[in-house]
Design a protein around this motif. Structure first.
Motif, PDB file in Angstrom:
ATOM      1  N   UNK A 163      62.051 143.983  79.951  1.00 15.96           N
ATOM      2  CA  UNK A 163      61.022 144.062  78.915  1.00 15.96           C
ATOM      3  C   UNK A 163      61.102 145.390  78.168  1.00 15.96           C
ATOM      4  N   UNK A 164      61.407 146.478  78.875  1.00 12.72           N
ATOM      5  CA  UNK A 164      61.547 147.772  78.206  1.00 12.72           C
ATOM      6  C   UNK A 164      62.678 147.737  77.181  1.00 12.72           C
ATOM      7  N   UNK A 165      63.761 146.976  77.475  1.00 14.35           N
ATOM      8  CA  UNK A 165      64.850 146.846  76.498  1.00 14.35           C
ATOM      9  C   UNK A 165      64.367 146.163  75.227  1.00 14.35           C
ATOM     10  N   UNK A 166      63.425 145.214  75.354  1.00 15.31           N
ATOM     11  CA  UNK A 166      62.868 144.554  74.176  1.00 15.31           C
ATOM     12  C   UNK A 166      61.952 145.483  73.387  1.00 15.31           C
ATOM     13  N   UNK A 167      61.161 146.293  74.101  1.00 12.83           N
ATOM     14  CA  UNK A 167      60.181 147.150  73.443  1.00 12.83           C
ATOM     15  C   UNK A 167      60.806 148.391  72.821  1.00 12.83           C
ATOM     16  N   UNK A 168      61.743 148.993  73.538  1.00  8.71           N
ATOM     17  CA  UNK A 168      62.292 150.279  73.100  1.00  8.71           C
ATOM     18  C   UNK A 168      63.722 150.190  72.594  1.00  8.71           C
TER      19      UNK A 168
ATOM     20  N   UNK B 163      76.206 129.671  83.460  1.00  8.55           N
ATOM     21  CA  UNK B 163      74.780 129.762  83.758  1.00  8.55           C
ATOM     22  C   UNK B 163      74.133 130.947  83.045  1.00  8.55           C
ATOM     23  N   UNK B 164      74.830 132.073  83.003  1.00  6.97           N
ATOM     24  CA  UNK B 164      74.264 133.238  82.323  1.00  6.97           C
ATOM     25  C   UNK B 164      74.115 132.968  80.830  1.00  6.97           C
ATOM     26  N   UNK B 165      75.122 132.323  80.242  1.00  7.75           N
ATOM     27  CA  UNK B 165      75.034 132.005  78.815  1.00  7.75           C
ATOM     28  C   UNK B 165      73.929 130.990  78.550  1.00  7.75           C
ATOM     29  N   UNK B 166      73.841 129.950  79.392  1.00  2.00           N
ATOM     30  CA  UNK B 166      72.815 128.927  79.199  1.00  2.00           C
ATOM     31  C   UNK B 166      71.416 129.491  79.392  1.00  2.00           C
ATOM     32  N   UNK B 167      71.266 130.464  80.304  1.00  2.00           N
ATOM     33  CA  UNK B 167      69.949 131.042  80.591  1.00  2.00           C
ATOM     34  C   UNK B 167      69.429 131.893  79.454  1.00  2.00           C
ATOM     35  N   UNK B 168      70.312 132.432  78.648  1.00  2.00           N
ATOM     36  CA  UNK B 168      69.903 133.396  77.628  1.00  2.00           C
ATOM     37  C   UNK B 168      70.166 132.922  76.203  1.00  2.00           C
ATOM     38  N   UNK B 169      70.833 131.782  76.028  1.00  2.00           N
ATOM     39  CA  UNK B 169      71.278 131.380  74.695  1.00  2.00           C
ATOM     40  C   UNK B 169      70.123 131.162  73.731  1.00  2.00           C
ATOM     41  N   UNK B 170      69.021 130.592  74.200  1.00  2.00           N
ATOM     42  CA  UNK B 170      67.918 130.242  73.313  1.00  2.00           C
ATOM     43  C   UNK B 170      66.793 131.272  73.328  1.00  2.00           C
ATOM     44  N   UNK B 171      67.053 132.436  73.879  1.00  2.00           N
ATOM     45  CA  UNK B 171      66.019 133.465  73.938  1.00  2.00           C
ATOM     46  C   UNK B 171      65.718 133.998  72.541  1.00  2.00           C
ATOM     47  N   UNK B 172      64.436 134.083  72.155  1.00  2.00           N
ATOM     48  CA  UNK B 172      64.111 134.757  70.898  1.00  2.00           C
ATOM     49  C   UNK B 172      64.619 136.195  70.939  1.00  2.00           C
ATOM     50  N   UNK B 173      65.011 136.713  69.784  1.00  6.07           N
ATOM     51  CA  UNK B 173      65.626 138.045  69.767  1.00  6.07           C
ATOM     52  C   UNK B 173      64.725 139.100  70.393  1.00  6.07           C
ATOM     53  N   UNK B 174      63.435 139.003  70.175  1.00  2.13           N
ATOM     54  CA  UNK B 174      62.523 139.987  70.734  1.00  2.13           C
ATOM     55  C   UNK B 174      62.310 139.861  72.216  1.00  2.13           C
ATOM     56  N   UNK B 175      62.841 138.775  72.829  1.00  2.00           N
ATOM     57  CA  UNK B 175      62.700 138.565  74.264  1.00  2.00           C
ATOM     58  C   UNK B 175      64.052 138.548  74.973  1.00  2.00           C
ATOM     59  N   UNK B 176      65.104 138.995  74.295  1.00  2.00           N
ATOM     60  CA  UNK B 176      66.439 138.924  74.885  1.00  2.00           C
ATOM     61  C   UNK B 176      66.533 139.757  76.158  1.00  2.00           C
ATOM     62  N   UNK B 177      65.878 140.912  76.189  1.00  2.00           N
ATOM     63  CA  UNK B 177      65.952 141.771  77.365  1.00  2.00           C
ATOM     64  C   UNK B 177      65.278 141.152  78.570  1.00  2.00           C
ATOM     65  N   UNK B 178      64.066 140.620  78.391  1.00  2.00           N
ATOM     66  CA  UNK B 178      63.345 140.073  79.530  1.00  2.00           C
ATOM     67  C   UNK B 178      63.999 138.788  80.019  1.00  2.00           C
ATOM     68  N   UNK B 179      64.560 137.986  79.112  1.00  2.00           N
ATOM     69  CA  UNK B 179      65.257 136.772  79.549  1.00  2.00           C
ATOM     70  C   UNK B 179      66.502 137.151  80.358  1.00  2.00           C
ATOM     71  N   UNK B 180      67.223 138.174  79.910  1.00  2.00           N
ATOM     72  CA  UNK B 180      68.351 138.663  80.698  1.00  2.00           C
ATOM     73  C   UNK B 180      67.909 139.199  82.040  1.00  2.00           C
ATOM     74  N   UNK B 181      66.763 139.897  82.062  1.00  2.00           N
ATOM     75  CA  UNK B 181      66.229 140.393  83.323  1.00  2.00           C
ATOM     76  C   UNK B 181      65.848 139.267  84.264  1.00  2.00           C
ATOM     77  N   UNK B 182      65.266 138.189  83.718  1.00  2.00           N
ATOM     78  CA  UNK B 182      64.914 137.032  84.540  1.00  2.00           C
ATOM     79  C   UNK B 182      66.153 136.426  85.185  1.00  2.00           C
ATOM     80  N   UNK B 183      67.213 136.242  84.396  1.00  2.00           N
ATOM     81  CA  UNK B 183      68.426 135.629  84.918  1.00  2.00           C
ATOM     82  C   UNK B 183      69.045 136.484  86.022  1.00  2.00           C
ATOM     83  N   UNK B 184      69.120 137.780  85.800  1.00  2.00           N
ATOM     84  CA  UNK B 184      69.727 138.643  86.802  1.00  2.00           C
ATOM     85  C   UNK B 184      68.831 138.823  88.020  1.00  2.00           C
ATOM     86  N   UNK B 185      67.519 138.842  87.820  1.00  2.26           N
ATOM     87  CA  UNK B 185      66.606 138.916  88.957  1.00  2.26           C
ATOM     88  C   UNK B 185      66.751 137.684  89.833  1.00  2.26           C
TER      89      UNK B 185
END
Length: 471
Positions: free
Chosen positions: A75-80, A386-408
């Motif tokens: 989320x910090x990657x999205x905000x900052x 799986x990593x590509x499918x998990x993040x492909x449709x993420x809105x640009x402003x949520x790309x960081x948190x979606x990536x964090x979800x996948x890796x978590x």
């Protein structure tokens, strides 16, 4: 209304590909550091006077903060902005590596490892956010994910070989100190190659969500780590697991009902790729543990390989993973995510089923190498998809948190998988100890692990049906 602040990306057509070596190098370093220390642990214990319980925290301290801080890092990657978080994570990771390499006491080393894990948790989601915002064409994005995934997988295997070579040839301290010059180079590369990328959006971090989510994940991972000792009903194991689950329930309520700007917007789980991809990565974490960790133990404890020999014996599998992951990157844009994941699950099922037949009399070439190559091919097909499918449709402003979800999901799945599989292996080996040699008893335990991993491969293949159908 929340305002946004963006800057225009550089117009050069090759600018995005200058970014790819940077994010791959960062991912390689993050995963390398989780594996490279394992071979050096006996030397660390001797020099710093660790107790057996305390020594485990040289590894667990890193993994715990890595898993726990991934969501706020995303989320910090999205905000900052991903550039700022990547540079900040690299800086913290490098400084902590210096402290670890110079540590004079056990306490300082564990504290430095905790700080390293926090730095890695800032870096890892930022690398995915950089890929998502730098590669917008589906084919290019898939190839970038293939390279990113391969760099992490190879980092885990190289860690075993490099750890043994550095510890034997120089000192265990250089396992950490080598990160300092590498980190300095990567910081300079990040500042230059990411100049002009999106800098983030105005907003504040959801502190209540960050605290409850991080504490919940940390408590859950801590509990399952303790569960690897086998006594799941004890207070030191069941207590943290129960507390972690309760905190995660509170976190969900906060995100759904109370937070004005939730750290993890629950609307993201209405995106099929995010929900199905992250859920499948939770299963996938146990598969990677079974492959790299338990095959190394089998080679050492059953076939009598040294730690360095075991690392070298896994190198063909790492190369196979690298090649397949790069080649598989072209499949999702043509066929969608389902086919590669289902095919990868079939490879995992076959490879682990074959590996479960290995015993004390098995040769490396006939009993271990063949199934390892099959499993590595399955991981190479499945993980980047799986990593590509998990993040492909993420809105640009949520790309960081979606990536964090996948890796978590992958990190927590790996922690749970390690604890459950280690418990199963220990119980099976203990039951066989009286009727066979120690090596045969251990082989029986590892055979059960590989059978369970084959079941996970089947589950991954079935879960592939839940992924988006479209290309």
């Amino acid at each position: 209304m929340t305002s946004t602040r963006t800057t225009t990306p550089r117009a050069r057509p090759y600018a995005a590909w200058l970014v790819l070596p940077l994010v791959c190098a960062c991912q390689f370093m993050v995963i390398l550091d989780s594996a490279i220390i394992n071979v050096a642990l006996p030397s660390v214990r001797e020099d710093l006077g660790f107790t057996p319980v305390g020594l485990a925290w040289v590894v667990n301290g890193y993994l715990l903060t890595f898993a726990g801080f991934m969501l706020p890092g995303g989320r910090a990657a999205d905000l900052f902005g991903p550039r700022r978080m990547l540079v900040a994570g690299l800086l913290l990771f490098s400084v902590a590596s210096l402290a670890a390499g110079l540590a004079a006491t056990a306490e300082v080393l564990v504290a430095a490892r905790v700080a390293q894990g926090a730095g890695a948790a800032m870096m890892a989601p930022a690398t995915l956010a950089v890929i998502n915002t730098s590669f917008t064409e589906p084919g290019a994005r898939a190839r970038a994910f293939g390279a990113w995934s391969a760099s992490g997988g190879v980092g885990g295997t190289v860690g075993a070989v490099a750890g043994g070579a550095i510890t034997t040839g120089v000192s265990w301290r250089w396992v950490f100190l080598i990160n300092v010059p590498i980190g300095a180079v990567l910081i300079g590369a990040a500042v230059m190659s990411l100049a002009g990328t999106r800098t983030g959006r105005r907003g504040s971090l959801d502190l209540t969500g960050a605290v409850t989510g991080t504490a919940g994940l940390a408590a859950l991972v801590y509990g399952v780590m303790r569960g690897a000792d086998g006594d799941w009903a004890s207070v030191p194991v069941a207590g943290p697991i129960a507390a972690g689950l309760l905190l995660l329930v509170v976190f969900t309520v906060v995100e759904a009902r109370l937070a004005d700007r939730p750290m993890v917007p629950l609307r993201l789980f209405r995106i099929r790729g995010v929900a199905a991809g992250s859920g499948t990565l939770l299963l996938f974490g146990g598969i990677t543990i079974a492959m790299w960790y338990f095959t190394s133990l089998f080679l050492q404890n059953v076939l009598g390989f040294s730690a360095l020999q075991a690392g070298l014996a896994q190198t063909p599998a790492a190369v196979t993973f690298l090649l397949v992951a790069r080649w598989a990157a072209v499949l999702p844009p043509r066929f969608g995510a389902r086919l590669p994941v289902m095919a990868g699950g079939a490879f995992l099922l076959a490879g682990f089923g074959w590996l479960a037949q290995a015993h004390t009399g098995s040769g490396y070439l006939t009993g271990v190498l063949g199934p390892m190559l099959l499993v590595a091919a399955g991981i190479g097909l499945t993980f980047p998809t799986l990593m590509a499918a998990s993040t492909a449709d993420a809105p640009e402003g949520d790309a960081g948190i979606v990536g964090g979800l996948a890796q978590t999901a992958g990190q927590v799945g790996g922690s749970i998988g390690l604890a459950v599989l280690a418990t199963a292996a220990g119980a099976r080996a203990a039951s066989a100890a009286g009727a066979s040699s120690p090596a045969s008893a251990l082989a029986s335990g590892y055979a059960l692990v590989f059978l369970l991993a084959a079941g996970l491969g089947l589950a991954v293949a079935a879960a592939g049906l839940l992924l988006p159908r479209r290309r």
